[in-house]
Design a protein around this motif. Sequence first.
Motif, PDB file in Angstrom:
ATOM      1  N   VAL A  86     123.256  -4.248 131.433  1.00 54.88           N
ATOM      2  CA  VAL A  86     122.534  -5.417 131.975  1.00 54.88           C
ATOM      3  C   VAL A  86     123.348  -6.708 131.871  1.00 54.88           C
ATOM      4  N   PHE A  87     123.348  -7.485 132.960  1.00 54.21           N
ATOM      5  CA  PHE A  87     123.864  -8.848 132.879  1.00 54.21           C
ATOM      6  C   PHE A  87     122.849  -9.804 133.502  1.00 54.21           C
ATOM      7  N   ASP A  88     123.094 -11.095 133.295  1.00 47.15           N
ATOM      8  CA  ASP A  88     122.163 -12.137 133.749  1.00 47.15           C
ATOM      9  C   ASP A  88     122.741 -12.778 135.009  1.00 47.15           C
ATOM     10  N   LEU A  89     121.996 -12.693 136.101  1.00 51.69           N
ATOM     11  CA  LEU A  89     122.498 -13.180 137.398  1.00 51.69           C
ATOM     12  C   LEU A  89     122.806 -14.672 137.397  1.00 51.69           C
ATOM     13  N   THR A  90     122.322 -15.395 136.389  1.00 48.29           N
ATOM     14  CA  THR A  90     122.575 -16.840 136.360  1.00 48.29           C
ATOM     15  C   THR A  90     123.782 -17.211 135.494  1.00 48.29           C
ATOM     16  N   ARG A  91     124.349 -16.219 134.771  1.00 46.06           N
ATOM     17  CA  ARG A  91     125.469 -16.551 133.870  1.00 46.06           C
ATOM     18  C   ARG A  91     126.645 -15.603 134.081  1.00 46.06           C
ATOM     19  N   ILE A  92     127.715 -16.145 134.638  1.00 43.06           N
ATOM     20  CA  ILE A  92     128.876 -15.312 135.005  1.00 43.06           C
ATOM     21  C   ILE A  92     129.504 -14.624 133.791  1.00 43.06           C
ATOM     22  N   PRO A 114     125.987   8.677 132.440  1.00 43.58           N
ATOM     23  CA  PRO A 114     125.511   7.925 133.595  1.00 43.58           C
ATOM     24  C   PRO A 114     125.013   6.535 133.185  1.00 43.58           C
ATOM     25  N   PHE A 115     125.277   5.569 134.051  1.00 44.74           N
ATOM     26  CA  PHE A 115     124.722   4.239 133.807  1.00 44.74           C
ATOM     27  C   PHE A 115     124.289   3.634 135.139  1.00 44.74           C
ATOM     28  N   VAL A 116     123.433   2.620 135.055  1.00 43.14           N
ATOM     29  CA  VAL A 116     123.092   1.834 136.233  1.00 43.14           C
ATOM     30  C   VAL A 116     123.378   0.382 135.871  1.00 43.14           C
ATOM     31  N   LEU A 117     124.089  -0.309 136.754  1.00 39.48           N
ATOM     32  CA  LEU A 117     124.404  -1.717 136.511  1.00 39.48           C
ATOM     33  C   LEU A 117     123.229  -2.577 136.974  1.00 39.48           C
ATOM     34  N   ILE A 118     122.742  -3.419 136.052  1.00 38.76           N
ATOM     35  CA  ILE A 118     121.558  -4.229 136.353  1.00 38.76           C
ATOM     36  C   ILE A 118     121.893  -5.715 136.356  1.00 38.76           C
ATOM     37  N   GLY A 119     121.640  -6.372 137.477  1.00 35.84           N
ATOM     38  CA  GLY A 119     121.700  -7.834 137.527  1.00 35.84           C
ATOM     39  C   GLY A 119     120.268  -8.322 137.355  1.00 35.84           C
ATOM     40  N   ASN A 120     119.960  -8.857 136.178  1.00 36.63           N
ATOM     41  CA  ASN A 120     118.562  -9.237 135.895  1.00 36.63           C
ATOM     42  C   ASN A 120     118.322 -10.734 136.127  1.00 36.63           C
ATOM     43  N   LYS A 121     117.060 -11.101 136.221  1.00 36.37           N
ATOM     44  CA  LYS A 121     116.573 -12.471 136.482  1.00 36.37           C
ATOM     45  C   LYS A 121     116.742 -12.852 137.943  1.00 36.37           C
ATOM     46  N   VAL A 122     116.536 -11.875 138.824  1.00 42.02           N
ATOM     47  CA  VAL A 122     116.708 -12.154 140.256  1.00 42.02           C
ATOM     48  C   VAL A 122     115.718 -13.219 140.737  1.00 42.02           C
ATOM     49  N   ASP A 123     114.605 -13.366 140.015  1.00 39.18           N
ATOM     50  CA  ASP A 123     113.627 -14.413 140.387  1.00 39.18           C
ATOM     51  C   ASP A 123     114.227 -15.813 140.280  1.00 39.18           C
ATOM     52  N   LEU A 124     115.278 -15.950 139.460  1.00 38.45           N
ATOM     53  CA  LEU A 124     115.862 -17.282 139.258  1.00 38.45           C
ATOM     54  C   LEU A 124     116.962 -17.627 140.267  1.00 38.45           C
ATOM     55  N   VAL A 125     117.404 -16.652 141.038  1.00 39.64           N
ATOM     56  CA  VAL A 125     118.513 -16.961 141.946  1.00 39.64           C
ATOM     57  C   VAL A 125     118.100 -16.928 143.424  1.00 39.64           C
ATOM     58  N   PRO A 131     126.043 -17.618 141.083  1.00 34.32           N
ATOM     59  CA  PRO A 131     127.340 -17.715 140.411  1.00 34.32           C
ATOM     60  C   PRO A 131     128.149 -16.417 140.502  1.00 34.32           C
ATOM     61  N   ILE A 132     127.469 -15.299 140.767  1.00 40.30           N
ATOM     62  CA  ILE A 132     128.179 -14.011 140.838  1.00 40.30           C
ATOM     63  C   ILE A 132     127.943 -13.402 142.227  1.00 40.30           C
TER      64      ILE A 132
END
Length: 199
Positions: A86-92, A114-125, A131-132
């Motif tokens: 997981v990463f935060d869509l608002t912080r690069i 196996p993994f899934v890459l998650i860009g979280n906090k989509v409500d904020l962008v 930024p990403i």
Amino acid sequence: MTDYKFKIILIGDGSVGKTSLLYQFCQNKFSSDYTITMGANFLKKQIKITKKHSADLVIWDIAGQFEKFGRFHDTFYKNANGALLVFDLTRIKTFESVDKWREDMMQVLGEEIPFVLIGNKVDLVQNIDRPIDPSDSMQYAEQRNSIYIETSAKTGENVEDAFLELSLRMAGIDSETLKKPKEKKKEKKKKKKRQMKKK
Ligand code: G3D
Ligand code: MG
């Protein structure tokens, strides 16, 4: 009847929303006021992954003070079948850390899972310049044989899907094969359109 039992781990920098995703998925609630857990915490949930199969998920979340690398990680990672990275869509910076987390996990486990890459906090962008670049995230996932999903632990958007996609991957089921032929055709068309646009 449960067909699968999986241990999932939530990894990524502090404050990206790991704990929030866990509570949204397991208890359908979002709160900005969790008590900080000591060490690791886990919750369980059973999900239906296909018409005929279900899976018991045990989802491990790491507590803030252990979000640095150390011996504690061994127990946390041990026997994990899959990870939400997981990463935060608002912080690069949190996107830049993703690879460090994946490497750390692979080093402890001694293998890829196996993994899934998650860009979280989509409500904020929704209404800001991101930024990403989403194509960078997508590329990172695709190059490692995975997928990229954008979620909001706050609204619940795509949260269930993220866990479902990971479960299918852990079970070795290709989610493409579960789609109805019509849906597949539509997606093919969309993909073609996108490629044409790029040219
Ligand atoms: P962590 O477990 O990865 O450390 P948390 O992250 O789940 O504790 O979340 C960190 C902060 O981000 C919390 O806010 C939480 O409410 C917020 N958050 C998590 N996911 C989302 C999301 O999808 N959208 C929005 N808008 N906020 C989110 P506080 O204010 O408590 O630090
Ligand atoms: Mg947390």
